[in-house]
Motif scaffolding. Structure first.
Motif, short mmCIF file in Angstrom:
data_model
loop_
_atom_site.label_atom_id
_atom_site.label_comp_id
_atom_site.label_asym_id
_atom_site.label_seq_id
_atom_site.Cartn_x
_atom_site.Cartn_y
_atom_site.Cartn_z
N LEU A 49 0.83 -1.21 0.00
CA LEU A 49 0.00 0.00 0.00
C LEU A 49 0.86 1.26 0.00
O LEU A 49 0.62 2.21 -0.74
N ASP A 50 1.88 1.27 0.86
CA ASP A 50 2.77 2.44 0.91
C ASP A 50 3.40 2.70 -0.45
O ASP A 50 3.46 3.84 -0.93
N ALA A 51 3.89 1.63 -1.08
CA ALA A 51 4.59 1.79 -2.36
C ALA A 51 3.65 2.33 -3.43
O ALA A 51 4.00 3.26 -4.17
N CYS A 52 2.44 1.76 -3.52
CA CYS A 52 1.48 2.22 -4.52
C CYS A 52 1.13 3.69 -4.29
O CYS A 52 1.13 4.49 -5.23
N GLU A 53 0.84 4.05 -3.05
CA GLU A 53 0.45 5.43 -2.77
C GLU A 53 1.58 6.41 -3.05
O GLU A 53 1.37 7.48 -3.59
N VAL A 77 2.26 -12.28 -1.96
CA VAL A 77 1.61 -10.96 -1.96
C VAL A 77 2.10 -10.20 -3.19
O VAL A 77 3.31 -10.02 -3.38
N GLU A 78 1.16 -9.77 -4.00
CA GLU A 78 1.50 -9.15 -5.28
C GLU A 78 0.88 -7.77 -5.32
O GLU A 78 -0.29 -7.60 -4.93
N ASP A 79 1.62 -6.77 -5.79
CA ASP A 79 1.02 -5.44 -5.92
C ASP A 79 1.32 -4.85 -7.29
O ASP A 79 2.06 -5.44 -8.09
N ASN A 80 0.71 -3.70 -7.58
CA ASN A 80 0.97 -2.99 -8.83
C ASN A 80 1.76 -1.71 -8.56
O ASN A 80 1.58 -0.71 -9.22
#
Lengths: 666, 666
Positions: A49-53, A77-80
């Motif tokens: 969340l921190d990285a995306c924001e 855990v995968e993010d965009n």
């Protein structure tokens, strides 16, 4: 001959920080198999969340747990997010106390540079396996893949897999995938991975979160808004509560030309005038160079700085949840329990502890199917992260315990401790630095300034709850009286008429004489993007009445439509007044209007006041507070202004030193 | 073009452990000025006690607080320990995570190598001044003096004073003096420096502690015994609950020749037979070399190790407080409150969590002037160190909350939470590694094995409390009946006699017929180094009675003197039986004896049983448990053997996995 001291000296040695945490992983929150799984998910999701924001992307997060054997799980855990450059991956995942946000004064979930490496370490301790990181930083490039372990003797990363490995990862333009094998125990109860993700989704409605549990069951939390919360800005330290050591470090490292510039440039909220005043009070020359200042000079400077008043800190370093979201969040959790009352959430203004800005938000929900015979449920959040553990150790809880809830209609032995009753209390603390009691970030330490703010917010919420309960009680009592009078009086009249052989008398007059009240009944409906408000006023007095009805609408941008009758006054801060003339005895009057442009969650109960009428003769609207005109009112502020004054008094009365003592006393 | 990941990468950096704690000193316990002072004293005193005990010296400790200005204090802590060699002083006091006890598996107060350096760091942050250490390691040598600060950017010590400074320190043969300037706030309430030292003195009766407060007031805690507690011995890890990561680290670092030797040599409680059995179950060759073993082999080994039963750990690595001391300690604190009941302290046998031996001790005090209307007072200790803060976050508290105290005569809503009543509950946890929730060492983490043990000990204490309360209630009810019968019956007799004109009848028979009980009243007095016990037995039945009276005396070394009548049996475990023949109706019999050689604190209430008589006919002695002969009884064990059976059952029933889940749920 060697002394005992010599013998002992041989045993002295340095302990690496990872060795320390390897042996003390309960400090990191990995103290049971169930909790370890939640912690691992939490650390990875917080980072995502921190990285995306930070990069300005709407977060899309996928969490998957696969069972490897009876004890071991494979977590993905995968993010965009923006990805991590390959050279940084080993340190980010394989070294404790390595990170990018430690020195930044702005709100973020992760700050310590411990969490994810600690998870990698826990994984390797319990599964013997390396973590695998896949990271894609640019659309047209392949993704780097690294396998990382942590050498706990040296607190440094070890790459165990193939060097310089890249794969194609076409379905994502950028993002990071973290895979960790670890011992765990999967449960689906109150404190669980699912519950953690659910609560996370509530306070992060801009994120899409998908969770696939070990049995392959998919839970999807779709985003409720496409608006990212405003990116928090880094600020300079606020001078309030700054400490000698910090001040000296700053002064010695400062690149400014002199003391005045140092104060103006290196702190927020210090203007030229304030800087001059500080120098004067400290009896220090404005042109002295801070690196050359001596201890005693710094002490004078500190004294002068602490004697000044400052503007509160800027709030763009913080990201509070906001009223609408708090309501939405609470409603979301509570859908099936259908509570009778949602207190308007209270957001306090930003304050400072030890130079760190913070802001508290509080909400209360009451009644419905909530269990009445148990302690109230507490929902704690810090920087938009749900806190599931260590409730008893947390300042947020302690603030709840410190309030005398008996005054607000909840049951509480001796006026302290967690109250009992059908209620949920939500507390959110947003800060550039949340003072957690341990690296596991499960509980907030007892900082007097923070606890005092939360207590003030809770009392405010409590007062509203009490107003609601009072209203409910008066109404139900009066209603009972009504029913009796309206049922029995006609019967008596009939019987009497029959006995004496006369016609049944008209009773309207008698009933109203007995009741002698004006009854106000109001309702809010949301339909077709509008709030529809209806207020019915029955005159159950023997006279024609005339009075002013006042409503407090949320301050800010909304539009009133189709008001009938027209109000005689609409103030900018949301206060609206109607003049109700000539409601005859036993007759009914109605006030109707619609509100446009308000979040549906933001308005669901009217706040009504009456003036120009004896307060004992009206049910359903409180007497208008005397300082309606001078006191600014909004939903965020205080319902009844005389209470607002009380708040101010209480605020002035706070002796932080005394508080400190009282609060440490747990 | 640089990607967002590239930009973010520039911000990544390593954080030094001291920088981390500088910004997060609430984690170290320095979160308020009052608490900081207590923490500083605690860290220095813990170190002093550990050093003295390690060297075999009876500790003599002096603590002095001087006020420097409104906010600053000068703390001096002086001991007679072995001193510290000058070359080690900088690292010991100026580097976090540096110490001698981190890897040792034995009970000690300090283990982390954080506390005293953290205090030095806090001092320098808040006062700007260096700490001064004076250390004398040998009788005829001068003492080294060093001034130490901590470079938080690098976590390394800086010597700020004169190099190689020595002074004469004639009044001490050896010892260390630590002087630290720090911001603080001195209070004299419940959580205070004085209270901390008082509680420390209670559980360390071999130490002399002098405290001079900021106003110059001296408090002296003289030692109560000249016997040092046995020095705790380092042991090898216990195989129970060992973890994969730890096992692999041990196996890879082992210098043993093969797997069998590794198991035998590097673990405690693994015999040749057990080692062979483990290899067999793991399907691994006994001669395989552990450093060459692969992950899957270690997993098999771990599985096999966990499938075995082991002897409990040696207890010489632990230093429990002991029954006599717990009693003495509790009496000491409670002198003025004169409680009516001290439960015999319960010390459980040593157990293991994750390979770490631990032992719990529990005591309950009830009644007297203790406040009845509040929550019970909880005294928590870990490795002989009082825990003053974070009560709500502590597993010791949570165990108390988990017990249904309503069964034991205390008030408790819903059968959970801290009970209400006039009681004090003391819990001590001794372990080679106390799992604290944070570096501040204020609370113990929720380890299922530990909580289960404490709960068992608490229930045992609770049962004794209940027995006491039952006895009290039965006695008081019977007494009331007695009084009524004895007062009213003669009056009725007189009146009736007068009316009918007959002589007043003899009433003994009637009174005894109505009462129909044998009344046992006992008393313990300590005088001239002896316990004098008197047991009076009144026969208020209409028959001559004959029964056996049994007492449970503390097992172990004491001598019985002047018993009258002579017991018919004295068993080694302290069970004594008298045969009481021919106590005629309305007559009294007496049993007297004295006990020699017992600590006065160790015996103050008799535990009496009766056999050969209908239990409903005797008040003041419980029916003799059926398995008196088979079940070993001692004060440390269980009062009533049928309860002991219950304990065993409960122990067998524990499902640690389930417990884990339940316990994490705070």
């Amino acid at each position: 001959m060697t002394s005992i001291a010599d013998q002992l000296a041989k045993k002295q040695k340095e302990i690496s920080v990872s060795e320390f945490f390897e042996r003390n992983r309960q400090i990191l929150g990995f103290d049971s198999a169930t909790k370890a799984l939640i912690m691992a998910v939490k650390e990875a999701v917080d980072n995502a969340l921190d990285a995306c924001e930070e990069a300005g992307y709407l977060p899309e997060i996928m969490v998957k747990l696969d069972r490897v054997d009876e004890k071991e799980f494979h977590l993905t855990v995968e993010d965009n997010g923006p990805g991590i450059v390959p050279g940084m991956i080993p340190n980010v995942f394989g070294r404790l106390l390595f990170g990018s946000r430690f020195h930044a004064i702005r709100q973020s979930r992760g700050q310590q540079g411990i969490g994810i490496s600690a998870t990698v370490m826990y994984g390797q301790i319990t599964s013997g396996k390396a973590a695998r990181i896949t990271s894609k930083t640019e659309k047209d490039k392949p993704a780097a893949v690294k396998e990382i372990m942590l050498n706990t003797k040296t607190n440094s990363p070890v790459e165990t897999g193939e060097k310089d490995k890249y794969i194609m990862w076409d379905e994502k333009e950028h993002g990071t995938r973290v895979e960790i094998n670890l011992a765990g125990r999967y449960i689906a109860s109150r404190q669980s991975v699912l519950e953690y993700l659910k609560q996370t989704a509530i306070v992060n409605p801009h994120a899409s979160i998908i969770f696939v549990d070990p049995d392959g069951k998919k839970s999807i939390f779709n985003r409720a808004t496409d608006k990212l919360p405003p990116c928090t800005k880094e600020i300079r330290p606020h001078p309030e509560g700054i400490e000698l050591g910090t001040l000296m470090n700053m002064g010695r490292a400062s690149r400014t030309r002199n003391l005045r510039d140092f104060l103006k440039t290196d702190f927020s909220r210090v203007s030229e005038r304030v800087a001059n005043e500080i120098c004067e009070r400290a009896k220090l020359s404005e042109s002295i160079k801070t690196p050359s200042m001596r201890l005693e000079q710094y002490k004078s400077l500190l004294g002068a700085m602490q004697s000044m008043k400052y503007l509160p800190p800027q709030t763009d370093c913080l990201s509070p949840i906001g009223e609408a979201l708090i309501r939405k969040g609470l409603k979301n959790v509570l859908d099936e329990t259908k509570p009778e009352f949602y207190s308007p959430p209270v957001s306090r203004a930003a304050r400072v502890y030890a130079g760190n800005p913070f802001q508290v938000e509080v909400g209360i929900v009451y009644g419905g199917n909530l269990t009445a015979d148990q302690q109230v449920t507490i929902l704690r959040f810090a920087n938009r992260v749900p806190l599931l553990y260590q409730q008893g150790a947390c300042a947020l809880t302690r603030s709840i315990e410190a309030v005398d809830w008996r005054r607000y209609g909840l049951e509480q032995r001796g006026g302290e401790g967690i109250p009992y009753g059908p209620a949920i209390i939500m507390v959110h603390l947003a800060s550039t630095k949340v003072p957690f009691t341990s690296e596991a970030k499960e509980a907030v330490a007892s900082i007097p300034e923070i606890q005092a703010e939360i207590e003030l917010a809770l009392r405010e919420c409590g007062r509203r709850l009490k107003v609601h309960l009072n209203k409910k009680e008066t109404k139900s009592k009066t209603r009972a009286k009504f029913e009796i009078v309206q049922e029995i009086l006609p019967l008596i009249a009939q019987k009497s008429a029959k006995i004496v052989g006369r016609p049944v008398p008209q009773l309207h007059g008698s009933i109203t004489k007995i009741m002698n009240v004006v009854w106000v009944e109001d309702e809010v409906k949301y339909d077709k993007k509008k709030h529809h408000i209806t207020i019915n006023i029955w005159n159950y007095t023997p006279r024609t009445v005339r009075f002013n009805l006042h409503a407090v609408l949320p301050a800010g941008s909304f539009e009133m439509e189709g008001a009938e009758p027209q109000p005689i006054e609409i103030k900018e801060d949301g206060k609206v007044t109607w003049e109700l003339r000539h409601i005859k005895a036993t007759e009914k009057s109605e006030v109707k209007f619609a509100l446009l442009g308000l979040d549906p969650e933001l308005y669901d109960e009217n706040e009504l006041y009456a003036s120009g009428i004896d307060p004992t003769n009206i049910i359903g609207a409180d007497p208008l507070p005397g300082d309606w005109d001078v006191q600014r009112l909004s939903v965020t502020e205080v319902a009844a202004p005389e209470l607002a004054e009380a708040v101010v008094e209480e605020e002035e009365e706070i002796d932080y030193d005394e508080q400190k003592e009282a609060l440490s006393d747990d």
